[in-house]
Design a protein around this motif. Structure first.
Motif, short mmCIF file in Angstrom:
data_model
loop_
_atom_site.label_atom_id
_atom_site.label_comp_id
_atom_site.label_asym_id
_atom_site.label_seq_id
_atom_site.Cartn_x
_atom_site.Cartn_y
_atom_site.Cartn_z
N THR A 46 -2.48 -4.55 -4.34
CA THR A 46 -1.90 -3.20 -4.25
C THR A 46 -3.03 -2.24 -3.91
N SER A 47 -2.78 -1.36 -2.97
CA SER A 47 -3.80 -0.37 -2.67
C SER A 47 -3.12 0.90 -2.21
N SER A 48 -3.92 1.89 -1.93
CA SER A 48 -3.33 3.15 -1.52
C SER A 48 -3.31 3.23 0.00
N SER A 49 -2.40 4.02 0.52
CA SER A 49 -2.36 4.31 1.95
C SER A 49 -2.49 5.82 2.11
N ASN A 50 -2.93 6.24 3.27
CA ASN A 50 -2.98 7.68 3.52
C ASN A 50 -1.58 8.26 3.67
N ALA A 71 0.87 -1.17 0.00
CA ALA A 71 0.00 0.00 0.00
C ALA A 71 0.91 1.22 0.00
N ILE A 72 0.56 2.18 -0.83
CA ILE A 72 1.41 3.35 -1.01
C ILE A 72 0.57 4.62 -1.07
#
Lengths: 346, 346
Positions: free
Chosen positions: A134-138, A101-102
């Motif tokens: 894969t996902s986003s992180s804050n 996560a990015i």
């Protein structure tokens, strides 16, 4: 820290485009990999062998610092720490899953660097990347790796099966990764106080390499196989041997004696320790992230390892009532206590 | 949100004490689980069966909001979304690993709540917790789950094996979880603007339950087995069926026709959609997190499913040159586009 020449926003690809992009160079090597990335789950076939599974979650700011960790090294290390756990079972790693996560501060080029390290680690150890997420992180970079391996049932080595009188052995040398971390933290502090100053790594390649590019001990598992050695208990050294040896003792219901003079410390680590005003033995006992193996061996197998310079005998297992003791060079006897890395006491 | 009566700091236990505490109630159920938590890796034995592996990374603020997600439900759901991927392969989940990272704002009691949900999910689906990792995060709750399952090689159903003319079927009903999310986000906004107001969930148990307590469709895999049904392709509905049906088409090199009037939407979801000024069909097509199954079936197998009210036939697979079409109630023909959840375009 380095400057990226090109910057492609992750959002341009979308999640599935991103997964395809990141995994396109990965081919499968293992007969047990029936199907890899691209469906709800990977499919493995372990006909007649036992499967081992291990997983690790690595978080920016807790487990790594991107200020001095190149992304390629990070990808490499994220794989390596999991393979190390598989080797610590005397098993052969066959597949990994890699989830990340990015935040949007990372470009596609940055991710490519990371996956290049993942790719090199997989290639080097003959491991297939079979899935992930894969996902986003804050905020920050989050990495979760699961490694799967296989072994014949009678070859798997646990932590709980050491016997009284068994020799305690470690591979390689210890404390180097901790000293590399100490150096990098020192340089980071100097840089933050005065960004004009260039980092002074003073020919400290060895300890920096131990921190940034650990190598899981596949060679040791191969050595055991070739020389018909079956350790009586084994684990990898991720938190420091004082912590690990206590695990072996506790899970095997035994005590131990460790000889300070037998603990392997490289010349480079010893020099670095003195420069930083640290005791090399303390670094070796309590420093983490060396990713060596600690194992116990029946005394009658001692001849099988004497010619291997990568293995040091550092002590032996005793009765539980004798406790866990360190015998110092000066002849003193101390209780071993776990000073290893504790994620919750920072 | 609720108030904890007791607060034990995680640091009091240390990492290994914490793992022992959290996993002490988990017993292993599966013959394939040779060894669970407590060594470098778990050991599994899948003699003569194929193993499936899937993994998910869930991050506070991205995948869940603790303001309206009770921790017990979160633990349950974290397991369930992974089991759903295993069922989507027509396989039976057997083991999971669960890694979490938490900041010090979480107490041991909060973690216990989370693990209670994990425990209930594992018990309900006969799954063994065999490993994991706990560490700290700078901010927020991070969850990584890997699920492992098994199936006979000839029973595994991929996404890429649908054939032209196959029926497209979905289980249960769709759009409920998205409407539950819409309701909770609305209530959150009202609460933040005026904390004195009590949440008004207006008997919306159904859609709230769909969001907070999804149930992986174990029952469907059992129904297939019992009735000698082998879908020609299958996946789970996590991003919305418009996105999923495009995956099935792309991976099978086919097109499709979906009939709007055939898309199953519950009466509760339909009412909620109208109340929020939303089109129920759009919610069903593009809303995510329903964790139903979408699968394709040879036409000659149609008789085998007609009596099962939990299965709806919503269309059929066509030639790739025909594209992916939605036939509306009004007789219009639209291209299906993936409006599903895209983690990178928020």
């Amino acid at each position: 820290m380095y400057i990226m020449e090109q910057r492609t926003e992750i959002a341009e690809l979308g999640e599935f485009g991103l997964i395809e992009h990141l995994t396109k160079n990965f081919e499968t090597h293992n007969a047990s990999t029936v199907m890899g990335v691209g469906d709800d789950a990977a499919v493995l076939d372990h006909f007649g062998k036992q499967t081992v599974v291990t997983t690790d979650l690595l978080i920016e700011g807790i487990h790594f610092d991107l200020m001095y960790t190149p992304l390629k090294h990070l990808g490499y290390k994220a794989v390596m720490v999991n393979l190390s756990d598989v080797y610590a079972m005397n098993a052969t790693p066959t597949q990994i899953t890699m989830s990340i996560a990015i935040s949007n501060r990372f470009s596609l080029e940055a991710l490519d660097e990371f996956y290049e390290g993942v790719f090199i680690a997989c290639e080097k150890h003959g491991v297939d990347l079979v899935g992930g997420d894969t996902s986003s992180s804050n905020k920050g970079f989050i990495i979760s790796v699961t490694a799967i391996g296989e072994a014949n049932a009678d070859k798997i080595v646990k932590r709980s099966t050491a016997a009284k009188g068994d020799l305690i052995c470690v591979t390689g040398d210890l404390g180097g990764a901790f000293l590399g971390l100490t150096l990098m933290e020192r340089e980071k502090k100097i840089y933050l106080e005065n960004p004009q100053l260039q980092p002074d790594l003073e020919n400290e390649d060895y300890i920096v390499g131990r921190l940034l590019k650990p190598e899981a001990r596949k060679d040791m598992i191969e050595f055991f196989e070739k020389n018909d050695i079956l350790p009586s208990a084994m684990m990898d050294v991720s938190d420091g041997i004082s912590s690990e040896v206590l695990h072996l003792c506790r899970q095997s219901n035994l005590g131990c004696v460790i000889y300070e003079e037998k603990i392997p410390v490289s010349e480079a680590s010893r020099k670095a320790a003195y420069k930083f005003g640290l005791d090399p033995t303390v670094c070796a006992l309590n420093g983490g992230e060396d990713y060596e193996l600690i194992f116990t061996l029946k005394q009658e197998d001692h001849d099988k390892i004497t010619l291997n310079e990568e293995i040091s005998v550092i002590g032996y297992m005793t009765d539980i009532t004798d406790g866990c003791k360190l015998l110092t060079k000066g002849g003193n006897r101390f209780d071993i206590t776990a000073q290893g890395w504790n994620a919750f006491q920072k």
